[in-house]
Design a protein around this motif. Structure first.
Motif, PDB file in Angstrom:
ATOM      1  N   VAL A 182       0.837  -1.205   0.000  1.00  0.00           N
ATOM      2  CA  VAL A 182       0.000   0.000   0.000  1.00  0.00           C
ATOM      3  C   VAL A 182       0.870   1.253   0.000  1.00  0.00           C
ATOM      4  CG1 VAL A 182      -1.599   1.380   1.387  1.00  0.00           C
ATOM      5  CG2 VAL A 182      -2.017  -1.062   1.052  1.00  0.00           C
ATOM      6  N   TYR A 183       1.860   1.277   0.874  1.00  0.00           N
ATOM      7  CA  TYR A 183       2.749   2.438   0.980  1.00  0.00           C
ATOM      8  C   TYR A 183       3.496   2.681  -0.331  1.00  0.00           C
ATOM      9  CZ  TYR A 183       6.575   5.425   2.544  1.00  0.00           C
ATOM     10  OH  TYR A 183       7.481   6.449   2.672  1.00  0.00           O
ATOM     11  N   ASP A 184       4.053   1.623  -0.908  1.00  0.00           N
ATOM     12  CA  ASP A 184       4.836   1.756  -2.142  1.00  0.00           C
ATOM     13  C   ASP A 184       3.968   2.212  -3.318  1.00  0.00           C
ATOM     14  OD1 ASP A 184       7.107   0.992  -0.811  1.00  0.00           O
ATOM     15  OD2 ASP A 184       7.028  -1.096  -1.466  1.00  0.00           O
ATOM     16  N   VAL A 185       2.775   1.622  -3.457  1.00  0.00           N
ATOM     17  CA  VAL A 185       1.887   1.982  -4.556  1.00  0.00           C
ATOM     18  C   VAL A 185       1.390   3.419  -4.399  1.00  0.00           C
ATOM     19  CG1 VAL A 185      -0.327   1.477  -5.674  1.00  0.00           C
ATOM     20  CG2 VAL A 185       1.187  -0.392  -4.995  1.00  0.00           C
ATOM     21  N   GLU A 186       1.035   3.786  -3.184  1.00  0.00           N
ATOM     22  CA  GLU A 186       0.585   5.160  -2.919  1.00  0.00           C
ATOM     23  C   GLU A 186       1.658   6.172  -3.321  1.00  0.00           C
ATOM     24  OE1 GLU A 186      -0.659   8.004   0.897  1.00  0.00           O
ATOM     25  OE2 GLU A 186       0.010   5.943   1.219  1.00  0.00           O
ATOM     26  N   LYS A 187       2.885   5.921  -2.903  1.00  0.00           N
ATOM     27  CA  LYS A 187       3.980   6.839  -3.205  1.00  0.00           C
ATOM     28  C   LYS A 187       4.244   6.905  -4.707  1.00  0.00           C
ATOM     29  CE  LYS A 187       8.800   7.758  -1.955  1.00  0.00           C
ATOM     30  NZ  LYS A 187       9.963   7.278  -1.164  1.00  0.00           N
ATOM     31  N   ARG A 188       4.269   5.748  -5.360  1.00  0.00           N
ATOM     32  CA  ARG A 188       4.570   5.703  -6.798  1.00  0.00           C
ATOM     33  C   ARG A 188       3.490   6.391  -7.627  1.00  0.00           C
ATOM     34  NH1 ARG A 188       2.808   2.183 -10.590  1.00  0.00           N
ATOM     35  NH2 ARG A 188       2.048   0.682  -9.037  1.00  0.00           N
TER      36      ARG A 188
END
Length: 270
Positions: free
Chosen positions: A161-167
């Motif tokens: 979730v964190y990685d996708v949100e940031k990307r």
């Protein structure tokens, strides 16, 4: 009182799933505030009927902003003041953007929850919001809903979730999609024009309150729009670091009753 309008996020700020109880000391502070003529409003990512049941059970009245501010409703009458969201084309674009990440998509209709499949993350979410989803193809459901899709979300591992949100926020920066997280395992896609910041302005206009007479408080990245504006924006002490960096003030952690503390500091005992 320094602030006439107090706008609070729900989960992790005012209450918490799965019990969804607002503690009695905070409710007493809210009553003292409203008895003095103050206006208390909840602005949440939750579905409308879900949050309205909680607020009615605790005797709270007025209006509530749900679906990340995409819908604003009078609690007692059920009259909708504002109804926005994503159009079907943009919602499908968001679903395509997250495809392949391993996150499970879910979607909200007017008052229903739809899920792509059932898994432990979905089951945990259903218990938290007290809604049980209909298993269906989410893209087909989005097409069926057409304009103003209330909310598109994904559930899964918090690191993903964190990685996708940031990307994706880098990809869509300044465009018609914004991604945020209301909980560690929850990714949300919203129309940035119909987010919590827009809801603050609509609610202020509805009540005739100047923006500098508003205090708004939240705890997660989906509260950035809620607290950033020409009003006093506060982050809960154990909230997300990204939120605390943009807050005008950081208050106590959730278990120390941040809404009560802020009401007493600025609206009751001033």
């Amino acid at each position: 009182m320094k602030y006439q309008l107090f706008i609070s996020d729900y989960d992790g700020t005012l209450g918490l799933a799965p019990r969804n109880n607002i503690d009695s000391e905070t409710l007493d502070a809210i009553k003292k505030f409203t008895d003095k003529g103050g206006i208390f409003v909840v602005c949440t990512g939750r579905e409308t009927s879900s949050i309205m049941r909680i607020l009615k059970a605790h005797g709270l009245e007025g209006v509530v902003a749900s679906f990340q501010g995409a819908r604003i409703t009078e609690i007692q009458s059920g009259r909708v003041i504002f109804n926005g969201g994503l159009d079907a084309k943009t919602a499908l674009e968001a679903l395509d953007a997250v495809d392949g990440s391993g996150l499970t998509p879910i979607a909200y209709g007017e008052s229903e929850l739809y899920v792509q499949e059932t898994n432990p993350y979905v089951e945990l979410y259903e218990r938290a919001v007290n809604l049980y989803g209909k298993v269906t193809d989410i893209k087909e459901e989005v097409l069926r809903q057409g304009e103003n899709v209330s909310k598109i979300c994904w559930l899964g591992d918090e690191n993903v979730v964190y990685d996708v949100e940031k990307r994706l926020n880098e990809v869509y920066k300044g465009k018609r999609l914004k991604f945020n997280s209301g909980a560690k395992c929850l990714l949300e896609a919203i129309n940035p024009e119909h987010g919590k910041g827009n809801a603050v302005r609509i609610i202020a206009d509805h009540y005739g309150v100047p923006l500098d007479k508003i205090l708004a408080v939240g705890d997660s990245t989906n509260d950035v729009d809620l607290i950033v504006g020409p009003w006093h924006g506060v982050a809960v002490g154990d909230g997300r670091e990204e939120l605390k960096k943009v807050a005008k003030e950081v208050t106590v952690p959730f278990n120390e009753k941040p809404v009560k503390v802020l009401l007493e500091k600025y609206c009751i005992n001033d």
